[in-house]
Design a protein around this motif. Structure first.
Motif, short mmCIF file in Angstrom:
data_model
loop_
_atom_site.label_atom_id
_atom_site.label_comp_id
_atom_site.label_asym_id
_atom_site.label_seq_id
_atom_site.Cartn_x
_atom_site.Cartn_y
_atom_site.Cartn_z
N PHE A 24 3.51 12.77 -0.64
CA PHE A 24 2.54 11.92 0.04
C PHE A 24 2.96 11.65 1.48
O PHE A 24 2.13 11.65 2.38
CB PHE A 24 2.37 10.62 -0.71
CG PHE A 24 1.46 9.66 -0.01
CD1 PHE A 24 0.10 9.90 0.04
CD2 PHE A 24 1.96 8.53 0.62
CE1 PHE A 24 -0.74 9.04 0.70
CE2 PHE A 24 1.12 7.67 1.27
CZ PHE A 24 -0.24 7.92 1.32
N TRP A 78 0.83 -1.21 0.00
CA TRP A 78 0.00 0.00 0.00
C TRP A 78 0.85 1.25 0.00
O TRP A 78 0.63 2.17 -0.77
CB TRP A 78 -0.84 0.07 1.25
CG TRP A 78 -2.08 -0.71 1.31
CD1 TRP A 78 -2.63 -1.48 0.33
CD2 TRP A 78 -2.93 -0.81 2.43
NE1 TRP A 78 -3.77 -2.05 0.78
CE2 TRP A 78 -3.98 -1.66 2.07
CE3 TRP A 78 -2.91 -0.28 3.71
CZ2 TRP A 78 -5.00 -1.97 2.94
CZ3 TRP A 78 -3.91 -0.59 4.57
CH2 TRP A 78 -4.96 -1.43 4.19
N THR A 125 -6.56 8.62 0.64
CA THR A 125 -5.52 7.59 0.65
C THR A 125 -4.71 7.63 1.93
O THR A 125 -4.37 6.59 2.49
CB THR A 125 -4.59 7.77 -0.57
OG1 THR A 125 -5.39 7.89 -1.75
CG2 THR A 125 -3.64 6.63 -0.73
N THR A 141 4.01 1.66 -0.80
CA THR A 141 4.79 1.81 -2.02
C THR A 141 3.91 2.27 -3.19
O THR A 141 4.31 3.16 -3.96
CB THR A 141 5.47 0.47 -2.38
OG1 THR A 141 6.26 0.06 -1.26
CG2 THR A 141 6.35 0.61 -3.60
N ALA A 142 2.73 1.69 -3.32
CA ALA A 142 1.83 2.09 -4.40
C ALA A 142 1.39 3.55 -4.24
O ALA A 142 1.31 4.29 -5.23
CB ALA A 142 0.62 1.17 -4.45
N SER A 143 1.14 3.98 -3.02
CA SER A 143 0.77 5.37 -2.78
C SER A 143 1.92 6.31 -3.07
O SER A 143 1.72 7.41 -3.60
CB SER A 143 0.30 5.55 -1.34
OG SER A 143 -0.83 4.78 -1.10
N TYR A 144 3.13 5.89 -2.74
CA TYR A 144 4.30 6.71 -3.02
C TYR A 144 4.50 6.86 -4.53
O TYR A 144 4.78 7.94 -5.03
CB TYR A 144 5.54 6.09 -2.38
CG TYR A 144 6.81 6.81 -2.72
CD1 TYR A 144 7.11 8.04 -2.14
CD2 TYR A 144 7.72 6.28 -3.62
CE1 TYR A 144 8.27 8.72 -2.44
CE2 TYR A 144 8.89 6.94 -3.93
CZ TYR A 144 9.16 8.16 -3.34
OH TYR A 144 10.30 8.82 -3.66
N VAL A 145 4.33 5.77 -5.27
CA VAL A 145 4.49 5.83 -6.73
C VAL A 145 3.41 6.72 -7.34
O VAL A 145 3.68 7.49 -8.25
CB VAL A 145 4.45 4.40 -7.33
CG1 VAL A 145 4.32 4.44 -8.83
CG2 VAL A 145 5.69 3.63 -6.92
N ARG A 146 2.21 6.63 -6.82
CA ARG A 146 1.10 7.40 -7.39
C ARG A 146 1.16 8.88 -7.03
O ARG A 146 0.92 9.74 -7.86
CB ARG A 146 -0.22 6.81 -6.91
CG ARG A 146 -1.41 7.50 -7.50
CD ARG A 146 -2.68 6.81 -7.12
NE ARG A 146 -3.80 7.53 -7.70
CZ ARG A 146 -5.02 7.33 -7.35
NH1 ARG A 146 -5.31 6.45 -6.43
NH2 ARG A 146 -5.99 8.00 -7.91
N HIS A 147 1.50 9.20 -5.77
CA HIS A 147 1.42 10.58 -5.31
C HIS A 147 2.77 11.28 -5.18
O HIS A 147 2.82 12.49 -5.00
CB HIS A 147 0.73 10.64 -3.94
CG HIS A 147 -0.68 10.14 -3.97
ND1 HIS A 147 -1.70 10.83 -4.56
CD2 HIS A 147 -1.24 9.00 -3.48
CE1 HIS A 147 -2.82 10.16 -4.45
NE2 HIS A 147 -2.57 9.03 -3.79
#
Length: 135
Positions: free
Chosen positions: A53, A41, A66, A43-49
């Motif tokens: 973030f 979660w 998020t 890592t995916a949020s870091y890549v997206r935002h």
């Protein structure tokens, strides 16, 4: 005279050993999976935002959906994984003590209390994730 046919076999309780080992294995699998899922979660949020973030996670004034999702559900998942890993450790400790001394009194209530606490926190994490997502 009544004890002449009594056989004293000094073996540990096989059922308790199987129960403790199964609890330890299940606890390790669930605890490791929860940690990996939480890291996925983040890592995916870091890549997206992006890098901002993590500043949003620290800044309590303006939390995005998020960030709330990761803080609430992620915290509950990590606490649940800690309880699962404590359950596994205590279960292995009791299993070792039972293997050394067949007459050992096993504290199975403590093992199952840790395991049940981990399951309750896992359930709360899933419910909070659903509430945060759809409400």
């Amino acid at each position: 005279m009544g004890d002449e046919w009594k056989i004293d076999i000094d073996i540990p309780d096989i059922g308790m050993m199987v129960t403790l080992m199964t609890t330890a294995i299940c606890s390790v699998i669930m605890g490791a999976a929860e940690i990996a899922y939480t890291m996925l979660w983040i890592t995916a949020s870091y890549v997206r935002h992006g890098k901002d973030f993590f500043l949003d996670l620290l800044n309590a004034k303006a939390l995005t959906w998020t960030a709330e999702y990761i803080l609430v559900a992620g915290s509950l998942l990590l606490l649940s994984s800690i309880l699962f890993l404590l359950s596994s450790s205590f279960s292995l400790y009791e299993l070792n003590a039972l293997a050394k001394n067949a007459e050992k009194n096993v504290h199975i209530k403590i093992v199952f209390a840790f395991f049940a606490g981990g399951l309750v926190l896992l359930f709360l994490a899933l419910i909070s994730a659903i509430i945060l997502r759809y409400l």
